[in-house]
Write a protein that holds these residues in place. Structure first.
Motif, PDB file in Angstrom:
ATOM      1  N   ASP A 202       0.856  -1.192   0.000  1.00  0.00           N
ATOM      2  CA  ASP A 202       0.000   0.000   0.000  1.00  0.00           C
ATOM      3  C   ASP A 202       0.889   1.238   0.000  1.00  0.00           C
ATOM      4  OD1 ASP A 202       1.000   0.247   2.577  1.00  0.00           O
ATOM      5  OD2 ASP A 202      -0.924  -0.021   3.582  1.00  0.00           O
ATOM      6  N   VAL A 203       0.280   2.385   0.215  1.00  0.00           N
ATOM      7  CA  VAL A 203       1.017   3.658   0.189  1.00  0.00           C
ATOM      8  C   VAL A 203       2.200   3.630   1.157  1.00  0.00           C
ATOM      9  CG1 VAL A 203       0.806   6.059   0.959  1.00  0.00           C
ATOM     10  CG2 VAL A 203      -0.827   5.140  -0.648  1.00  0.00           C
ATOM     11  N   HIS A 204       1.968   3.156   2.398  1.00  0.00           N
ATOM     12  CA  HIS A 204       3.019   3.177   3.425  1.00  0.00           C
ATOM     13  C   HIS A 204       4.162   2.229   3.084  1.00  0.00           C
ATOM     14  CE1 HIS A 204       0.265   5.517   5.844  1.00  0.00           C
ATOM     15  NE2 HIS A 204      -0.638   4.566   5.757  1.00  0.00           N
ATOM     16  N   SER A 205       3.809   0.947   2.854  1.00  0.00           N
ATOM     17  CA  SER A 205       4.873  -0.040   2.591  1.00  0.00           C
ATOM     18  C   SER A 205       5.591   0.281   1.281  1.00  0.00           C
ATOM     19  CB  SER A 205       4.314  -1.468   2.583  1.00  0.00           C
ATOM     20  OG  SER A 205       3.239  -1.593   1.688  1.00  0.00           O
ATOM     21  N   GLY A 206       4.831   0.784   0.295  1.00  0.00           N
ATOM     22  CA  GLY A 206       5.437   1.145  -0.991  1.00  0.00           C
ATOM     23  C   GLY A 206       6.458   2.259  -0.856  1.00  0.00           C
ATOM     24  N   ASN A 207       6.096   3.319  -0.136  1.00  0.00           N
ATOM     25  CA  ASN A 207       7.007   4.460   0.046  1.00  0.00           C
ATOM     26  C   ASN A 207       8.285   4.049   0.773  1.00  0.00           C
ATOM     27  OD1 ASN A 207       5.241   6.130  -1.254  1.00  0.00           O
ATOM     28  ND2 ASN A 207       4.408   7.078   0.591  1.00  0.00           N
ATOM     29  N   VAL A 208       8.126   3.246   1.834  1.00  0.00           N
ATOM     30  CA  VAL A 208       9.301   2.790   2.594  1.00  0.00           C
ATOM     31  C   VAL A 208      10.178   1.897   1.714  1.00  0.00           C
ATOM     32  CG1 VAL A 208      10.079   1.440   4.581  1.00  0.00           C
ATOM     33  CG2 VAL A 208       8.130   2.993   4.823  1.00  0.00           C
ATOM     34  N   ALA A 209       9.540   0.983   0.976  1.00  0.00           N
ATOM     35  CA  ALA A 209      10.295   0.065   0.100  1.00  0.00           C
ATOM     36  C   ALA A 209      11.115   0.847  -0.931  1.00  0.00           C
ATOM     37  CB  ALA A 209       9.340  -0.906  -0.591  1.00  0.00           C
ATOM     38  N   GLN A 219       3.988   3.083  -9.405  1.00  0.00           N
ATOM     39  CA  GLN A 219       2.621   2.712  -8.996  1.00  0.00           C
ATOM     40  C   GLN A 219       2.649   1.539  -8.028  1.00  0.00           C
ATOM     41  OE1 GLN A 219       3.737   3.035 -12.248  1.00  0.00           O
ATOM     42  NE2 GLN A 219       1.976   2.999 -13.631  1.00  0.00           N
ATOM     43  N   ASN A 220       1.644   1.469  -7.149  1.00  0.00           N
ATOM     44  CA  ASN A 220       1.494   0.310  -6.274  1.00  0.00           C
ATOM     45  C   ASN A 220       0.526  -0.686  -6.928  1.00  0.00           C
ATOM     46  OD1 ASN A 220       3.173   1.319  -4.227  1.00  0.00           O
ATOM     47  ND2 ASN A 220       1.507   2.579  -3.420  1.00  0.00           N
ATOM     48  N   ASP A 221       1.048  -1.400  -7.926  1.00  0.00           N
ATOM     49  CA  ASP A 221       0.194  -2.331  -8.679  1.00  0.00           C
ATOM     50  C   ASP A 221       0.815  -3.725  -8.680  1.00  0.00           C
ATOM     51  OD1 ASP A 221       2.366  -2.001 -10.351  1.00  0.00           O
ATOM     52  OD2 ASP A 221       1.255  -1.038 -11.973  1.00  0.00           O
ATOM     53  N   ALA A 222       0.268  -4.629  -9.492  1.00  0.00           N
ATOM     54  CA  ALA A 222       0.738  -6.019  -9.504  1.00  0.00           C
ATOM     55  C   ALA A 222       2.205  -6.124  -9.923  1.00  0.00           C
ATOM     56  CB  ALA A 222      -0.136  -6.858 -10.448  1.00  0.00           C
ATOM     57  N   LYS A 223       2.631  -5.274 -10.855  1.00  0.00           N
ATOM     58  CA  LYS A 223       4.046  -5.311 -11.291  1.00  0.00           C
ATOM     59  C   LYS A 223       4.977  -4.864 -10.164  1.00  0.00           C
ATOM     60  CE  LYS A 223       3.373  -4.740 -16.276  1.00  0.00           C
ATOM     61  NZ  LYS A 223       3.393  -3.777 -17.390  1.00  0.00           N
ATOM     62  N   ALA A 224       4.549  -3.828  -9.434  1.00  0.00           N
ATOM     63  CA  ALA A 224       5.346  -3.361  -8.285  1.00  0.00           C
ATOM     64  C   ALA A 224       5.418  -4.461  -7.224  1.00  0.00           C
ATOM     65  CB  ALA A 224       4.726  -2.099  -7.703  1.00  0.00           C
ATOM     66  N   LEU A 225       4.301  -5.159  -7.018  1.00  0.00           N
ATOM     67  CA  LEU A 225       4.274  -6.236  -6.029  1.00  0.00           C
ATOM     68  C   LEU A 225       5.254  -7.341  -6.404  1.00  0.00           C
ATOM     69  CD1 LEU A 225       2.877  -7.252  -3.424  1.00  0.00           C
ATOM     70  CD2 LEU A 225       1.346  -8.551  -4.906  1.00  0.00           C
ATOM     71  N   ALA A 226       5.282  -7.701  -7.686  1.00  0.00           N
ATOM     72  CA  ALA A 226       6.220  -8.740  -8.150  1.00  0.00           C
ATOM     73  C   ALA A 226       7.664  -8.303  -7.910  1.00  0.00           C
ATOM     74  CB  ALA A 226       5.984  -9.030  -9.636  1.00  0.00           C
TER      75      ALA A 226
END
Length: 256
Positions: A202-209, A219-226
């Motif tokens: 999400d926004v928090h985990s994405g920004n920290v990552a 973007q925080n989408d399926a590609k970012a998750l992979a």
């Protein structure tokens, strides 16, 4: 923040130990399934709490508790024994865009899943592929909406194969599958290994990552998750999703 792999692992492992504790439970939606001991109660209450887990955390917990009260605090029994008239008591329930019509359908669909598909765990465990749960989430969505449903309700279950990071379902899978010595996650699903789980993005985990160099995609989408999954598996291939505690804690509690 520039750390080499060894330093980064050490930093994040310390943060996991800091936030993967029983003190974490009360302020988190995972507090809802922690009210129960029956496997089916845990997975149903967890699924409903995770479904509405966006927005203000206090409001999420309050509304998830309200759903449990409307189900007589026996979610599995309510799902299996309800009739259409019983769903009328949800009238007026709303959390953001999730309303009483959505909730009523969720109850009907869960009954179909336990009656005709051997329950929630069976659906997910049958569709793991390439040591990932993303295919199984997509298959779950198909089964979830195989019975007659309001079109509006389909937006409340994400599909990673259509580009979604499926944050809420990935979080719920962590609760069910990750066997946690700290007593936060339940580990009640024995057929899915923690190594296949994905970090709720999400926004928090994405920004920290991104700040830690674990993720480049904007973007925080399926590609970012992979991409994030790949990075976290390099740090711990057996339990990559434990780093959710570190990323979330750093983002929400420390404003990292």
């Amino acid at each position: 923040m520039k750390l080499n792999k060894k330093e980064l692992k050490e930093f994040l492992d310390n943060k996991v130990n800091e936030y993967n504790t029983l003190e974490f439970i009360d302020s988190d939606p995972i507090s809802i399934p922690h009210k129960y001991t029956l496997k089916e109660d845990i997975e149903i209450s967890g699924f409903l709490a995770a479904t509405i887990a966006w927005g203000n955390r206090k409001s999420i917990i309050k509304n998830a508790n309200k759903i449990m009260e409307l189900m007589g605090n026996s979610p599995y029994d309510f799902v299996m024994s309800h009739c259409n008239e019983d769903l009328a008591q949800f009238e007026g329930f709303v959390h953001r865009t999730f309303n009483s019509e959505d909730l009523g359908f969720f109850i009907k669909s869960l009954k179909n899943i336990y009656s005709n598909h051997k329950g929630l765990e069976d659906i997910f465990s049958k569709n793991i592929s390439n040591n990932s749960t993303q295919q199984s989430i997509s298959e779950f969505k198909k089964i979830f909406f195989e019975i007659d449903h309001p079109r509006r309700t389909t937006k409340h279950v994400s599909d990673p194969l259509k580009g979604s990071a499926a944050k809420r379902i990935n979080m719920w899978l962590r609760w069910n599958c990750r066997d946690d010595s700290a007593g936060v996650d339940f580990g009640i699903w024995k057929t899915i290994d923690a190594s296949a789980l994905s970090c709720p993005l999400d926004v928090h985990s994405g920004n920290v990552a991104r700040k830690l160099g674990l993720l480049k995609r904007k973007q925080n989408d399926a590609k970012a998750l992979a991409e994030l999954d790949t990075s976290l598996r390099l740090l711990d291939k057996r339990d990559p999703v434990k780093y959710d505690f570190a990323l979330f804690g750093l983002g929400v509690f420390e404003g990292f």
